[in-house]
Design an enzyme around this catalytic site. Structure first.
Site, PDB file in Angstrom:
ATOM      1  CD  GLN A 180      52.177  67.412  84.847  1.00 46.57           C
ATOM      2  OE1 GLN A 180      51.779  67.782  83.742  1.00 46.57           O
ATOM      3  NE2 GLN A 180      52.106  66.156  85.216  1.00 46.57           N
ATOM      4  CG  HIS A 197      52.145  75.615  99.176  1.00 45.12           C
ATOM      5  ND1 HIS A 197      52.492  76.787  98.528  1.00 45.12           N
ATOM      6  CD2 HIS A 197      53.085  74.704  98.822  1.00 45.12           C
ATOM      7  CE1 HIS A 197      53.591  76.589  97.819  1.00 45.12           C
ATOM      8  NE2 HIS A 197      53.971  75.325  97.980  1.00 45.12           N
ATOM      9  CG  ASP A 227      56.908  74.362  96.771  1.00 46.07           C
ATOM     10  OD1 ASP A 227      55.811  74.562  96.189  1.00 46.07           O
ATOM     11  OD2 ASP A 227      57.055  74.437  98.004  1.00 46.07           O
ATOM     12  CG  ASN A 273      46.645  69.281  78.730  1.00 49.96           C
ATOM     13  OD1 ASN A 273      46.874  68.604  77.738  1.00 49.96           O
ATOM     14  ND2 ASN A 273      46.562  68.761  79.946  1.00 49.96           N
ATOM     15  CD  GLU A 274      44.555  65.390  79.473  1.00 52.85           C
ATOM     16  OE1 GLU A 274      44.378  65.305  80.693  1.00 52.85           O
ATOM     17  OE2 GLU A 274      45.175  64.526  78.828  1.00 52.85           O
ATOM     18  CE1 TYR A 278      47.735  60.902  78.687  1.00 50.16           C
ATOM     19  CE2 TYR A 278      49.608  59.513  79.215  1.00 50.16           C
ATOM     20  CZ  TYR A 278      49.071  60.769  79.004  1.00 50.16           C
ATOM     21  OH  TYR A 278      49.873  61.865  79.109  1.00 50.16           O
TER      22      TYR A 278
HETATM   23  C1  GBH Z   1      47.442  63.831  81.258  1.00 50.46           C
HETATM   24  O1  GBH Z   1      46.182  63.552  81.776  1.00 50.46           O
HETATM   25  C2  GBH Z   1      47.892  65.216  81.675  1.00 50.46           C
HETATM   26  O2  GBH Z   1      47.733  66.127  80.606  1.00 50.46           O
HETATM   27  C3  GBH Z   1      49.293  65.265  82.186  1.00 50.46           C
HETATM   28  O3  GBH Z   1      49.500  66.469  82.851  1.00 50.46           O
HETATM   29  C4  GBH Z   1      49.552  64.063  83.062  1.00 50.46           C
HETATM   30  O4  GBH Z   1      50.806  64.106  83.670  1.00 50.46           O
HETATM   31  C5  GBH Z   1      49.440  62.843  82.207  1.00 50.46           C
HETATM   32  O5  GBH Z   1      48.198  62.772  81.594  1.00 50.46           O
HETATM   33  C6  GBH Z   1      49.613  61.536  82.970  1.00 50.46           C
HETATM   34  O6  GBH Z   1      48.570  61.381  83.887  1.00 50.46           O
HETATM   35  O7  GBH Z   1      41.994  59.261  89.736  1.00 50.46           O
HETATM   36  O8  GBH Z   1      40.854  61.335  90.198  1.00 50.46           O
HETATM   37  O9  GBH Z   1      43.244  61.253  90.282  1.00 50.46           O
HETATM   38  C7  GBH Z   1      45.674  62.268  81.458  1.00 50.46           C
HETATM   39  C8  GBH Z   1      44.299  62.087  82.030  1.00 50.46           C
HETATM   40  C9  GBH Z   1      43.380  62.684  84.144  1.00 50.46           C
HETATM   41  C10 GBH Z   1      44.247  60.525  83.788  1.00 50.46           C
HETATM   42  C11 GBH Z   1      43.393  62.448  85.628  1.00 50.46           C
HETATM   43  C12 GBH Z   1      44.283  60.289  85.261  1.00 50.46           C
HETATM   44  C13 GBH Z   1      43.347  60.761  87.342  1.00 50.46           C
HETATM   45  C14 GBH Z   1      42.059  61.128  87.990  1.00 50.46           C
HETATM   46  N1  GBH Z   1      44.396  61.912  83.470  1.00 50.46           N
HETATM   47  N2  GBH Z   1      43.245  61.040  85.920  1.00 50.46           N
HETATM   48  S1  GBH Z   1      42.019  60.729  89.679  1.00 50.46           S
END
Ligand code: GBH
Length: 482
Positions: free
Chosen positions: A26, A46, A59, A174-175, A319
């Protein structure tokens, strides 16, 4: 009775640690520089640019590969105790295995860690924040348990040996649910495999075993000399029953067990293993669907024992919240994780929104969640390893300040009033960055990054000033008298 109200003194305890976080894909950029290998997010963005908002990719991202010293100046200015970042596996091991080590990648992380330490900031390092080396995906990736457990363990051992003299807080994954369910279930995240309720379960099985193996390696080979701590980050929303009825309460519990217990139970629960409700339901549906055995892989009793307890603290990302309503079992026909759960979730229209569709502001949910974690997993030490709010990137980011104030206030109540052992908090994110499918359209930073400017100029937002005060005083706005 005093004529004057008691002065308010609601402080985070002396040993409480504040930090902020990012992740390699990121923020780093430098996607093919100095010998870095390709990873699944390089390949995915890509190959399928239309799947990302504005066809964006990582990138260049925030160009932290070149600008990490500036990042550290920002961290220093915030006054945070720690910085949580992740290692790019393919920057260190371009082919994914330890047969080929990229010295430039190793040097990069050594430099980052050295500069952090010189500035009194503790590195909190995540080994895997979703960026699998592409060559390993070509061999099946996470659902390939036999391949991946050992490869991850080798990578973890290498990281402990290279950086463990300086790094005392490690997070393996992570997650992992996002990797497994979005990456190998719905197929919306890299690597884009659609195998909902089949490969997504295999992926999780691998990740949990790989984490446990890395933990045991740390225990046996590094703990005595390095004296650090290892954990695995599990994330969840809070799930609130839609009513007081037994059925809605049962549905909410089932949802959190599938969403969170899936990963948390085998590691953090005193009994280990997947949640019983998950084992039973997936077995029952698999049978009705005509599978010979459950789609949820089984741990042997030896594996259950090997995995349970492989943590030194509980790392929790959260969150937002969702309401949960009971549903009769979804009809058999479409094999899926969601069918295995069979509940209905929704977010209350009265909750304040953010720039991300899934993220509504529900601060009381976090207090309930950390109480639930405390009770369910036998009072572990909890570090909130991510929490934060998205907007359009404005400098005057009042919405983010309100979010942090209210979430931190609920966390403080959980500590002071409920007696939950929360010892750390991590604001996601240090700066605006590549927000996966959202590209650069959902901004989470305390610092703004100008992505139209080649310099990727960073500017503090109002929330940076707010967070800085919280860290310095251990107090929230209007909760302490000065
Ligand atoms: C975190 O995920 C991540 O660890 C981090 O990298 C990220 O930048 C941050 O939260 C903020 O999002 O609707 O199918 O696209 C939090 C959990 C998982 C919540 C993916 C949003 C979107 C699924 N996230 N989800 S989708």
């Amino acid at each position: 009775r005093s004529a004057f109200p008691e002065p308010i003194k609601r402080k985070f305890p002396e040993n409480f640690r504040f930090g902020t976080a990012t992740a390699s894909y990121q923020v780093e950029g430098g996607w093919n520089e100095d010998g870095k290998g390709e990873n699944i997010w390089d390949y995915y963005t890509h190959t399928y640019p239309d799947r990302i908002a504005n066809q964006a990719n990582g990138d260049i991202a925030c160009n932290s590969y070149h600008k990490y010293l500036e990042d550290i100046v920002m961290l220093k200015d915030l006054g945070v105790h720690f910085y949580r970042f992740s290692l790019s596996w393919s920057r260190i091991l371009p082919e994914g295995h330890t047969g080929k080590i990229n010295q430039a990648g190793v040097d990069y992380y050594k430099n980052v860690i050295r500069a952090l330490k010189q500035n009194g900031i503790e590195p909190y390092v995540t080994l895997y924040h979703w960026d699998l080396p592409q060559p390993l995906q070509e061999k099946g990736g996470w659902p390939n348990t036999d391949l991946m457990v050992d490869l991850f363990a080798d990578y973890a051992r290498l990281a402990f040996s290279l950086f463990g003299d300086q790094v005392k807080n490690w997070m393996t994954f992570n997650e992992a649910k996002q990797t497994c369910q979005l990456g190998y279930g719905y197929g919306v995240f890299a690597p884009g495999v659609q195998s909902n309720g089949i490969d997504s379960y295999k992926c999780a099985h691998t990740v949990i075993k790989a984490h446990a193996k890395a933990y045991h390696i740390y225990d046996e080979e590094f703990r005595a000399s390095q004296k650090g701590r290892v954990s695995m980050v599990v994330d969840t929303d809070w799930f609130e029953p839609a009513s007081d009825s037994d059925r809605d309460r049962k549905a909410a519990e089932r949802k959190i067990q599938f969403n969170f217990g899936w990963y948390a139970n085998p590691i953090y629960h005193p009994d280990g293993n997947y949640p019983q409700v998950m084992i039973d339901r997936v077995a029952k549906r698999s049978k009705k669907e005509g599978f010979e055995k459950s789609r949820l892989p089984e741990f042997t009793p030896e594996e259950i024992d090997y995995i349970k307890g492989t943590f030194d603290f509980f790392s929790l990302n959260t969150y937002t919240a969702n309401m949960v309503k009971w549903s009769d079992d979804f009809p058999i026909g479409y094999v899926s994780y969601d069918g295995d759960i069979s509940v209905v979730t929704y977010q209350d229209p009265s909750w304040n929104s953010s720039a991300s569709s899934w993220l509504k502001v529900v601060p009381w949910g976090t207090r309930k969640l950390i109480n639930w974690v405390d009770k369910t997993y036998n009072h572990p030490e909890i570090v909130i390893t991510e929490n934060g709010f998205s907007d359009d990137g404005e400098l005057d980011d009042e919405g983010r300040i309100v979010y942090y104030q209210e979430y931190l206030s609920n966390i403080l109540e959980a500590i002071l009033e409920d007696g939950v052992n929360v010892t750390g908090y991590t604001a996601w994110s240090l700066m605006d960055n590549f927000e996966w499918l959202g590209g650069y359209t959902e901004k989470f930073g305390l610092y703004q990054v100008d992505f139209d400017d080649e310099n990727r100029t960073r500017t503090p937002k109002k929330s940076a000033d707010f967070y800085k005060k919280v860290v310095a005083t251990r107090c929230l706005v209007d909760q302490c008298e000065n």
